[in-house]
Design an enzyme around this catalytic site. Structure first.
Site, PDB file in Angstrom:
ATOM      1  N   THR A  40      -4.430 -14.135   2.758  1.00 58.01           N
ATOM      2  CA  THR A  40      -5.451 -13.782   3.739  1.00 58.01           C
ATOM      3  C   THR A  40      -5.603 -14.854   4.827  1.00 58.01           C
ATOM      4  O   THR A  40      -5.401 -16.026   4.584  1.00 58.01           O
ATOM      5  CB  THR A  40      -6.808 -13.586   3.033  1.00 58.01           C
ATOM      6  OG1 THR A  40      -6.646 -12.666   1.992  1.00 58.01           O
ATOM      7  CG2 THR A  40      -7.888 -13.110   3.967  1.00 58.01           C
ATOM      8  N   ARG A  87      -4.978   0.167  -3.295  1.00 58.78           N
ATOM      9  CA  ARG A  87      -5.991  -0.860  -3.575  1.00 58.78           C
ATOM     10  C   ARG A  87      -6.485  -1.516  -2.274  1.00 58.78           C
ATOM     11  O   ARG A  87      -5.703  -1.810  -1.373  1.00 58.78           O
ATOM     12  CB  ARG A  87      -5.372  -1.913  -4.497  1.00 58.78           C
ATOM     13  CG  ARG A  87      -6.292  -3.091  -4.851  1.00 58.78           C
ATOM     14  CD  ARG A  87      -6.061  -4.280  -3.939  1.00 58.78           C
ATOM     15  NE  ARG A  87      -6.786  -5.467  -4.384  1.00 58.78           N
ATOM     16  CZ  ARG A  87      -6.973  -6.540  -3.635  1.00 58.78           C
ATOM     17  NH1 ARG A  87      -6.498  -6.592  -2.411  1.00 58.78           N
ATOM     18  NH2 ARG A  87      -7.634  -7.571  -4.107  1.00 58.78           N
ATOM     19  N   GLY A 123      -9.647 -10.655  -4.298  1.00 60.46           N
ATOM     20  CA  GLY A 123     -10.643  -9.771  -3.706  1.00 60.46           C
ATOM     21  C   GLY A 123     -11.609  -9.157  -4.700  1.00 60.46           C
ATOM     22  O   GLY A 123     -12.804  -9.000  -4.394  1.00 60.46           O
TER      23      GLY A 123
END
Ligand code: GLY
Length: 309
Positions: free
Chosen positions: A179, A207, A232
């Site tokens: 990320t 997902r 996450g």
């Protein structure tokens, strides 16, 4: 602290394997900070975070945009979100495959729709209709990693089924940075946050992680903004970004409260699970993480600093 100011991160994970990779990540972080500060000359905190994240998405060496990781079937799907205190709104997209820069599509949702989150094929069609540049497909670096992972699965070294613990193992094995994100404050003391990701390696198709979820992967309100990185599922369960900004709104120093919240997160989910950057309306910024590294940087007028490598 001076405003405007910006912080960006390139994902929590393992230290880059060699000095060349470290240098490459450091250069990308620096380029993203530059892009953010350039945007500040005429633009808002929203412009700053979007321009910075675009640079990170385009780098090809981070897990977002062009360099996004793949799911169990070897396909790329991406999530991104952006929030801006002046509008009091967030916009996000999830499970998108079409745009090269999901953060630009997320900004469109924020500024041009009544919605917060638009997903899947409909979001892809919107990107196409808007004429946004198309994603070039799986990066060679990621394809190689996928082939290597398939061998490890076949050898029984890693379970095929996705679950958060295996993500911790992948973080260790491949040093996956996960990320990218940016937080910024502009000269009006308005703040913004942006987060973008290819998600977690070998995720189940369909997902969606924390990055597009307001309060989890990002949060921005009049007193401050946060962008999170890591596993996450854990970040959503903890409302990580909301929690840390709430404490800043209660008068907490960004460095103190982000380290405090990170400690609580680690106590619940373990080490090697997450990180975040935060900034307050006065331009005080900090990066907190429980992984081996989280490259992040800070810039304001005449200052640029890189940490976490
Ligand atoms: N933090 C990115 C994800 O879990 O998708």
């Amino acid at each position: 602290m001076p405003v405007p100011a910006i912080a960006v991160h390139a994902g929590a994970g393992r230290k880059p394997r060699d000095p060349e990779s470290s240098k490459a990540v450091s250069e990308v972080v620096s380029a993203a900070l530059d892009a953010g500060m350039r945007a500040a000359r005429t633009g808002s905190a929203l412009d700053m975070v979007v321009e910075a994240v675009k640079v990170l998405e385009d780098s090809g060496i981070l897990n977002a945009g062009t360099g996004s990781t793949v799911d169990l079937t070897g396909s790329v799907s991406m999530d991104a979100g952006v929030a801006y205190s002046k509008l009091g709104r967030a916009g996000a997209v999830a499970f998108v495959k079409y745009p090269k820069n999901p953060i630009v599509l997320a900004r469109y949702v924020l500024e041009n729709t009544d919605h917060v989150l638009v997903v899947g094929e409909a979001a892809d069609r919107l990107a196409e209709r808007l004429g946004l540049p198309k994603h070039p497909g799986v990066a060679e670096r990621v394809r190689k990693m996928y082939e290597e992972a398939k061998q490890k699965i076949l050898a029984g070294e890693i379970p095929q089924k996705f679950y958060s613990k295996s993500q911790q193992l992948w973080l260790k094995l491949f040093g996956l940075g996960d990320t990218v994100g940016a937080v910024a404050v502009d000269s009006e003391h308005e703040v913004a946050a942006a987060t973008s990701t290819g998600g977690v390696f070998l995720k189940m198709p369909g997902r969606v992680g924390d990055s597009p979820i307001y309060g989890a992967g990002l949060y921005a309100t009049s007193c401050g903004a946060a962008s999170a990185t890591g596993i996450g599922e854990y970040i959503i369960m903890f409302s990580l970004s909301l929690r840390v900004v709430d404490r800043m709104c209660g008068g907490g120093d960004p460095a103190v409260v982000s380290e405090e919240v990170m400690k609580e997160f680690t106590a619940r989910f373990g080490a090697d699970t997450a990180g975040m950057i935060v900034i307050d309306r006065d331009g005080r910024a900090h990066g907190a993480y429980n992984t081996q590294s989280m490259p992040w940087g800070y810039a304001s007028k005449d200052v640029i600093k890189i940490f976490g490598l």
